[in-house]
Design a protein around this motif. Structure first.
Motif, short mmCIF file in Angstrom:
data_model
loop_
_atom_site.label_atom_id
_atom_site.label_comp_id
_atom_site.label_asym_id
_atom_site.label_seq_id
_atom_site.Cartn_x
_atom_site.Cartn_y
_atom_site.Cartn_z
N ASP A 59 -9.60 2.50 10.48
CA ASP A 59 -8.14 2.69 10.53
C ASP A 59 -7.38 1.70 9.66
OD1 ASP A 59 -8.60 4.75 12.32
OD2 ASP A 59 -8.01 3.58 14.09
N HIS A 60 -7.89 0.48 9.53
CA HIS A 60 -7.19 -0.57 8.78
C HIS A 60 -7.78 -0.83 7.40
CE1 HIS A 60 -4.55 -1.61 12.09
NE2 HIS A 60 -5.60 -1.62 12.90
N ALA A 61 -8.64 0.06 6.92
CA ALA A 61 -9.30 -0.14 5.64
C ALA A 61 -8.31 -0.34 4.49
CB ALA A 61 -10.24 1.03 5.33
N GLU A 62 -7.31 0.49 4.42
CA GLU A 62 -6.34 0.38 3.31
C GLU A 62 -5.56 -0.92 3.39
OE1 GLU A 62 -6.37 2.26 0.60
OE2 GLU A 62 -8.06 3.25 1.58
N GLU A 63 -5.17 -1.34 4.60
CA GLU A 63 -4.44 -2.60 4.75
C GLU A 63 -5.29 -3.79 4.33
OE1 GLU A 63 -2.14 -2.83 8.65
OE2 GLU A 63 -3.33 -0.99 8.88
N LEU A 64 -6.57 -3.78 4.72
CA LEU A 64 -7.48 -4.86 4.33
C LEU A 64 -7.64 -4.90 2.82
CD1 LEU A 64 -10.08 -4.38 7.18
CD2 LEU A 64 -8.86 -6.53 6.72
N LYS A 65 -7.78 -3.74 2.21
CA LYS A 65 -7.95 -3.69 0.75
C LYS A 65 -6.66 -4.11 0.04
CE LYS A 65 -11.86 -0.67 0.91
NZ LYS A 65 -12.51 0.57 0.61
N ALA A 66 -5.52 -3.79 0.61
CA ALA A 66 -4.24 -4.21 0.02
C ALA A 66 -4.08 -5.73 0.06
CB ALA A 66 -3.08 -3.53 0.75
N LYS A 67 -4.79 -6.39 0.98
CA LYS A 67 -4.71 -7.85 1.10
C LYS A 67 -5.85 -8.54 0.37
CE LYS A 67 -1.86 -8.26 5.15
NZ LYS A 67 -1.52 -9.19 6.20
N GLY A 68 -6.56 -7.82 -0.51
CA GLY A 68 -7.55 -8.45 -1.36
C GLY A 68 -9.00 -8.26 -1.00
N VAL A 69 -9.28 -7.48 0.03
CA VAL A 69 -10.67 -7.20 0.39
C VAL A 69 -11.19 -6.10 -0.52
CG1 VAL A 69 -12.18 -6.31 2.22
CG2 VAL A 69 -10.39 -7.97 2.78
N ASP A 70 -12.29 -6.37 -1.20
CA ASP A 70 -12.88 -5.39 -2.12
C ASP A 70 -13.76 -4.38 -1.40
OD1 ASP A 70 -11.88 -6.54 -4.64
OD2 ASP A 70 -13.18 -8.23 -4.11
N GLU A 71 -14.43 -4.83 -0.32
CA GLU A 71 -15.31 -3.93 0.41
C GLU A 71 -15.37 -4.35 1.87
OE1 GLU A 71 -19.44 -1.50 0.00
OE2 GLU A 71 -18.82 -2.86 -1.59
N ILE A 72 -15.48 -3.35 2.73
CA ILE A 72 -15.64 -3.56 4.17
C ILE A 72 -17.02 -3.04 4.53
CG2 ILE A 72 -14.76 -3.00 6.47
CD1 ILE A 72 -12.09 -2.21 4.90
N ALA A 73 -17.77 -3.84 5.28
CA ALA A 73 -19.13 -3.44 5.64
C ALA A 73 -19.39 -3.73 7.11
CB ALA A 73 -20.14 -4.16 4.77
#
Length: 161
Positions: A59-73
């Motif tokens: 659910d928060h993938a886009e927010e994390l990526k907008a804050k500089g996270v390149d990948e979520i694992a």
């Protein structure tokens, strides 16, 4: 010894499911030159992991990526087939990379294992989240046994603010 902020992520080979079958993921390459939000769950398809932990990161993938996270694992001591099926059933494709630590060797190298034998699950990875920048831990959130708070996507988002 448990990994700490400022430590380099240990070298290990994990597995991920691809259209061609299981494929190796080498941690030295996976974490190099980018920022990765990694979270660990005790097991795929388990109640808290399926109802809260994985869905929160999806659910928060886009927010994390907008804050500089390149990948979520997401990582668990399960095989690549189970992790792949769990990711598909949860809608993780394109949002969260599902990584299998089948033998628990990566979780052990992190110093973040737990004994879930009384539940018939053997040795598993603890519930935690970690933010890794170019292979180095910059945030580490380890849950107390039975808890789900500091390893959540929402908590990690707050640390990126």
């Amino acid at each position: 010894m448990t990994i700490s902020v400022g430590d380099k992520v240990p070298s290990a080979t994990l597995m991920t499911m691809t259209d061609s079958g299981p494929a190796p993921v080498h941690t030295d390459e996976f974490f190099a030159g980018r920022t990765v939000a990694l979270f660990s769950v005790p097991g795929a398809f388990t109640p808290t992991c399926s109802a809260k932990h994985l869905p929160g990161f999806i659910d928060h993938a886009e927010e994390l990526k907008a804050k500089g996270v390149d990948e979520i694992a997401c990582i668990a001591v399960n095989d690549a087939f189970v992790m792949g099926a769990w990711g598909k059933s949860a809608g993780a494709d394109g949002k969260v990379t599902m990584l299998a630590d089948g033998n628990g060797s990566f979780s052990e190298a992190l110093g973040l294992t737990m004994d879930a034998s009384k539940f018939g699950m053997g040795k598993r990875g603890q519930r935690f989240s970690v933010l890794v920048k170019d292979g180095v831990v910059i945030e580490l959130n380890i849950e107390e046994p039975g808890a789900f708070r500091v390893s959540s996507a929402e908590h990690l988002l707050g640390q990126l603010a």
